[in-house]
Structures are given as C-alpha cells and as structure tokens.
Write a protein that holds these residues in place. Structure first.
Motif, PDB file in Angstrom:
ATOM      1  N   ILE A 171       5.707   4.943   4.081  1.00  0.00           N
ATOM      2  CA  ILE A 171       4.260   4.837   4.213  1.00  0.00           C
ATOM      3  C   ILE A 171       3.601   4.758   2.836  1.00  0.00           C
ATOM      4  CG2 ILE A 171       2.200   6.215   4.781  1.00  0.00           C
ATOM      5  CD1 ILE A 171       3.164   4.850   7.183  1.00  0.00           C
ATOM      6  N   GLU A 172       4.000   5.629   1.929  1.00  0.00           N
ATOM      7  CA  GLU A 172       3.398   5.644   0.595  1.00  0.00           C
ATOM      8  C   GLU A 172       3.705   4.365  -0.157  1.00  0.00           C
ATOM      9  OE1 GLU A 172       1.191   7.721  -0.408  1.00  0.00           O
ATOM     10  OE2 GLU A 172       1.390   8.824   1.471  1.00  0.00           O
ATOM     11  N   CYS A 173       4.928   3.864  -0.019  1.00  0.00           N
ATOM     12  CA  CYS A 173       5.311   2.609  -0.670  1.00  0.00           C
ATOM     13  C   CYS A 173       4.467   1.457  -0.136  1.00  0.00           C
ATOM     14  CB  CYS A 173       6.795   2.347  -0.428  1.00  0.00           C
ATOM     15  SG  CYS A 173       7.465   0.943  -1.328  1.00  0.00           S
ATOM     16  N   CYS A 174       4.263   1.427   1.185  1.00  0.00           N
ATOM     17  CA  CYS A 174       3.454   0.389   1.814  1.00  0.00           C
ATOM     18  C   CYS A 174       1.996   0.510   1.382  1.00  0.00           C
ATOM     19  CB  CYS A 174       3.587   0.488   3.331  1.00  0.00           C
ATOM     20  SG  CYS A 174       2.755  -0.820   4.247  1.00  0.00           S
ATOM     21  N   ARG A 175       1.469   1.725   1.369  1.00  0.00           N
ATOM     22  CA  ARG A 175       0.075   1.960   1.011  1.00  0.00           C
ATOM     23  C   ARG A 175      -0.237   1.432  -0.396  1.00  0.00           C
ATOM     24  NH1 ARG A 175      -3.028   6.558   2.705  1.00  0.00           N
ATOM     25  NH2 ARG A 175      -1.059   7.652   3.130  1.00  0.00           N
ATOM     26  N   GLN A 176       0.693   1.604  -1.318  1.00  0.00           N
ATOM     27  CA  GLN A 176       0.480   1.181  -2.700  1.00  0.00           C
ATOM     28  C   GLN A 176       0.322  -0.334  -2.837  1.00  0.00           C
ATOM     29  OE1 GLN A 176       3.675   2.844  -5.027  1.00  0.00           O
ATOM     30  NE2 GLN A 176       3.156   4.958  -4.459  1.00  0.00           N
ATOM     31  N   LYS A 177       0.827  -1.077  -1.868  1.00  0.00           N
ATOM     32  CA  LYS A 177       0.720  -2.542  -1.921  1.00  0.00           C
ATOM     33  C   LYS A 177      -0.651  -3.046  -1.468  1.00  0.00           C
ATOM     34  CE  LYS A 177       5.609  -3.662  -1.178  1.00  0.00           C
ATOM     35  NZ  LYS A 177       6.562  -4.393  -0.305  1.00  0.00           N
ATOM     36  N   PHE A 178      -1.431  -2.183  -0.842  1.00  0.00           N
ATOM     37  CA  PHE A 178      -2.709  -2.618  -0.271  1.00  0.00           C
ATOM     38  C   PHE A 178      -3.830  -1.680  -0.720  1.00  0.00           C
ATOM     39  CE2 PHE A 178       0.784  -3.661   2.610  1.00  0.00           C
ATOM     40  CZ  PHE A 178       0.642  -5.041   2.720  1.00  0.00           C
ATOM     41  N   PRO A 179      -4.128  -1.673  -2.030  1.00  0.00           N
ATOM     42  CA  PRO A 179      -5.111  -0.716  -2.554  1.00  0.00           C
ATOM     43  C   PRO A 179      -6.553  -1.030  -2.154  1.00  0.00           C
ATOM     44  CG  PRO A 179      -4.404  -2.225  -4.272  1.00  0.00           C
ATOM     45  CD  PRO A 179      -3.526  -2.505  -3.090  1.00  0.00           C
ATOM     46  N   ASP A 180      -6.853  -2.279  -1.844  1.00  0.00           N
ATOM     47  CA  ASP A 180      -8.240  -2.673  -1.559  1.00  0.00           C
ATOM     48  C   ASP A 180      -8.385  -3.214  -0.152  1.00  0.00           C
ATOM     49  OD1 ASP A 180      -9.098  -2.077  -4.235  1.00  0.00           O
ATOM     50  OD2 ASP A 180      -8.096  -3.918  -4.878  1.00  0.00           O
ATOM     51  N   THR A 181      -7.789  -2.543   0.790  1.00  0.00           N
ATOM     52  CA  THR A 181      -7.857  -2.977   2.190  1.00  0.00           C
ATOM     53  C   THR A 181      -8.302  -1.795   3.057  1.00  0.00           C
ATOM     54  OG1 THR A 181      -5.467  -2.554   2.266  1.00  0.00           O
ATOM     55  CG2 THR A 181      -6.181  -4.860   2.062  1.00  0.00           C
TER      56      THR A 181
END
Length: 268
Positions: A90-100
C-alpha cells in the motif's frame, strides 16, 4: 464451513502478507507478467467506462499500482478505494500517486468485504483472486456488494497453469508444490447464481527464464512464494526438479500461465 471460516490459518495469511511486503521494493523489476495482464485488464474496461452507475470504485490487491494507474486515469472524477493485504505494498503504491486526491489507500483483507449490501459501482482486481481461501465464494461476496448495473472485473491465473512444472514432477515422482489455482468453471457458475451477465476470456501467456531456478527465484522476487498447503520440496528434491526441467528444455525454460479475464455485470 461457513463463509467466515476459511482454510487458511492466521499464520499463513501473515506469511502471504510478509512475503509480498518484503518484495515490494523488487516487485516492479520482476512482475513483467503482472504488468502485462494489468494493461490488458484496464484495456478491457474501456467499453464499460461510461456505463457503470454512480458510486465508488474499489481495487482489491493493488500491489505496487499497475492497475491503479489505469483506474486513476479512466476515472479521475470518482472516489477509488485502493486496497491490499500488505501495508508495505500500500505504501509503495501510495508513493506513486502523490497528487491524486480521489484515491484512498487502505490495508484490507479482500476476503471480507466491508459492505454486504450493494455499494460499489465497480470492483477491479488484477491477479489477486488466487490468494483467496475460496476464490468463487469470495468473488460471490463482492458481486453481492456491487450495485445494480455495476461491474466486477477480475483477472487471475487459472488451474491449467504450469503444465510443464506439473509434468516434470510426475516424471520424477515428486509432489507438485504449486498452489491450487482457481477453477474457471466453478467461478463462473458461482457468479451466475446472482442476477448477472457473465463474460470471460481465457488465454495462455508464456514467460521464459534462463533456468528453472530463475523461475522459482522470480516467484520469490514478487512475493508469490508462499505455499498455501502441502509440504515443500526438500533441497535435494528441488535440485532434482530444477536439473530435470533444465535438461528437458531446448534453450530457455518456458512457463505457461493460464490467464483468465472475468467480467460480471450485475443486472438491474
């Protein structure tokens, strides 16, 4: 067995969670098949884009975000719940979408939907259902949590995967230690119990590796090395299998995946 009593022990669930979390940093470099299937899953969603009802979208088993990326682009004005069993994924995925801001990330065991009544306009999952205790039962729960006119869109490796691996185990008299994968017919029958339109497509996707050892290492590098049932091969048995597989291969080792794409539209 009731719907709330699974065969997977808590320790086995924790092992699955641990292995995927540990592989979160190496996943993108090794999950070529998963990326390819995610792209195909998103492409299959295009015809449905404008016709699903109002309401939230949920992704089961986001991993590092291959499917998430496509969902975020297709549905930029929808609330999308992005979930995974592994907090590290989840954290790895979250880091890819900082402005969503329309993406909401949370850790969740997908075998227990948070809503029993129709709630979601769209449920999407790429290559996750094979880790469910009972894939047909769990997907049935998610169909019940789907709104009328909504869609359940899933991909998973089917039970006809890995024919060479199985063949070489038989030839050597060794147990096949791959996990039991979802039975397509069983899943389709389960989906047909609810008022719905069920469509599915099957394909064979072949990956190549320099050796059988590299194939088994690839499973570890994406976190897919947890053996859900049965005994593991001993080091000597594994070495025997690898040597035999390599000797039977002309050039690179080929591994066949039976890939299933399932689209279930909930009737009004």
């Amino acid at each position: 067995m009731t719907e709330d009593q699974g065969k997977l022990t808590t320790s086995k669930k924790q092992e699955i969670q641990h292995h995927f979390g540990k592989a979160s940093s190496s996943y993108d470099k090794n999950a070529n098949l998963q990326r390819q299937i995610a792209d195909r899953l998103i492409a299959s969603l295009e015809p449905w884009k404008a016709i699903i009802p109002e309401g939230p979208i949920i992704e089961l088993g986001c991993g590092t975000g291959f499917v998430t990326e496509g969902l975020a682009e297709l549905y930029s004005n929808r609330e999308i719940e992005v979930t995974d069993l592994s907090q590290k994924m989840i954290e790895c995925c979250r880091q890819k979408f900082p402005d969503t801001p329309h993406l909401r990330f949370s850790q969740m065991d997908a075998e227990y939907p948070p809503h029993e009544d129709p709630h979601y306009a769209l449920t999407v999952s790429g290559f996750t259902a094979q880790w469910f205790d009972d894939p047909a039962l769990t997907l049935g729960k998610w169909l019940r949590a789907t709104k009328a006119g909504g869609l359940l869109l899933i991909s998973f490796p089917g039970n006809e995967s890995f024919p060479r691996w199985k063949k070489y185990c038989r030839e050597l008299g060794l147990p096949y230690t791959g996990n039991t994968l979802p039975d397509v017919e069983e899943v389709v029958i389960k989906m047909s119990v609810e008022p719905s339109q069920v469509d599915y497509y099957e394909d064979t996707v072949t990956e190549t590796f320099s050796s059988a050892l590299d194939f088994f290492r690839s499973l570890k590098n994406i976190g897919a090395s947890t053996q859900k049932e049965g005994r593991a091969l001993s080091p000597s048995e594994l070495s025997l299998l690898i040597d035999h597989w390599d000797s039977q291969s002309e050039g690179p080792v080929k591994v066949d995946y039976h890939v299933v794409f399932l689209a279930v539209k909930k009737d009004f």
